[in-house]
Motif scaffolding. Structure first.
Motif, short mmCIF file in Angstrom:
data_model
loop_
_atom_site.label_atom_id
_atom_site.label_comp_id
_atom_site.label_asym_id
_atom_site.label_seq_id
_atom_site.Cartn_x
_atom_site.Cartn_y
_atom_site.Cartn_z
N PHE A 1 0.81 -1.22 0.00
CA PHE A 1 0.00 0.00 0.00
C PHE A 1 0.85 1.28 0.00
O PHE A 1 0.51 2.23 -0.71
CB PHE A 1 -0.98 -0.03 1.16
N PRO A 2 1.95 1.34 0.77
CA PRO A 2 2.84 2.50 0.60
C PRO A 2 3.40 2.60 -0.81
O PRO A 2 3.55 3.70 -1.35
CB PRO A 2 3.96 2.21 1.62
N LEU A 3 3.69 1.44 -1.43
CA LEU A 3 4.20 1.45 -2.81
C LEU A 3 3.14 1.97 -3.77
O LEU A 3 3.44 2.75 -4.68
CB LEU A 3 4.63 0.03 -3.20
N GLN A 4 1.90 1.55 -3.55
CA GLN A 4 0.79 2.02 -4.37
C GLN A 4 0.59 3.52 -4.20
O GLN A 4 0.19 4.21 -5.14
CB GLN A 4 -0.49 1.26 -3.99
N ALA A 5 0.88 4.03 -3.01
CA ALA A 5 0.71 5.46 -2.74
C ALA A 5 1.74 6.32 -3.46
O ALA A 5 1.49 7.50 -3.73
CB ALA A 5 0.79 5.72 -1.24
N VAL A 6 2.89 5.73 -3.77
CA VAL A 6 3.99 6.51 -4.35
C VAL A 6 4.15 6.26 -5.84
O VAL A 6 4.36 7.19 -6.62
CB VAL A 6 5.31 6.19 -3.62
N PHE A 7 4.05 5.00 -6.27
CA PHE A 7 4.30 4.64 -7.65
C PHE A 7 3.00 4.30 -8.37
O PHE A 7 2.12 3.65 -7.81
CB PHE A 7 5.25 3.44 -7.74
N ASP A 8 2.92 4.71 -9.62
CA ASP A 8 1.74 4.44 -10.44
C ASP A 8 2.06 3.26 -11.36
O ASP A 8 2.58 3.43 -12.46
CB ASP A 8 1.37 5.68 -11.25
N ASN A 9 1.75 2.06 -10.89
CA ASN A 9 2.03 0.85 -11.65
C ASN A 9 0.81 -0.05 -11.69
O ASN A 9 -0.16 0.15 -10.96
CB ASN A 9 3.20 0.07 -11.01
#
Length: 205
Positions: A125-133
């Motif tokens: 979820f932190p990754l989803q918050a920062v990167f648009d993939n």
């Protein structure tokens, strides 16, 4: 004087705990349907990352915009994690009940899958918050980062465990700010990890 400057560092430090409590409350409210917990968590981290960098705007608007923007993908990821955890855990008990070498061996395989899922969920979820993939890329990246930065993964896991233990013991007194505080502390760790990968991708929010 800087002490009374509403835009000064001192006032910013005084307001930050209140902002974190407000974001924590938003996270709790938006997670109440349970199915929306993924999107709510992404929204929480989105605003906290901006807060850490000093680029946040109106908190409610920022949270709502992030919640809507990530709702579909974050919800699918959340449901996939919950479903996978249910299947893996059910299989563990099934094979343990079966007994014997084969049952124990299969149970250990699903224990490993559960652990991998747990490690991945710390980052997703932190990754989803920062990167648009895409969803697949986000899941694979989360698993890779959890293993690549295993030391920090252990620290993150310990922080989450401490958070839930505190809520279990003092839930009425601290549930209104502890999740937001833990997430804000974690953003410092995640920001240090993610920063290493910023030059390698253009898909950064």
């Amino acid at each position: 004087m800087e002490l009374f400057d509403p835009n000064g560092k001192i006032m910013e430090m005084l307001w930050k705990p209140i902002h974190i409590m407000f974001l924590n409350l938003l996270w709790v409210v938006f997670s109440l349907p349970v199915v929306t917990a993924g999107a709510s968590t992404v929204a929480l981290y989105t605003v906290l990352f901006k807060m850490r960098r000093g680029t946040e705007g109106r908190l409610l608007r920022e949270f709502w915009d992030a919640f809507l923007a990530n709702f579909r993908q974050a919800t699918l990821i959340w449901l996939l994690i919950v479903f996978s955890a249910f299947v893996f855990t059910t299989d563990i008990f099934f094979f343990l009940h079966m007994g014997g070498f084969f049952g124990t061996f299969c149970a250990m395989i699903f224990v490993g899958l559960d652990v991998a899922l747990l490690l991945m969920s710390l980052y997703v979820f932190p990754l989803q918050a920062v990167f648009d993939n895409k969803i697949g890329t986000t899941l694979k990246s989360s698993l890779y980062l959890s293993v690549r930065h295993l030391g920090w993964t252990v620290v993150l896991f310990a922080l989450y465990v401490l958070t839930f233990v505190c809520v279990w013991i003092f839930w009425i007194a601290i549930m209104w700010f502890v999740f937001g505080l833990a997430a804000f502390i974690n953003t410092g760790i995640f920001d240090g990890i993610f920063r290493r990968y910023y030059p390698k991708t253009e898909n950064v929010q």
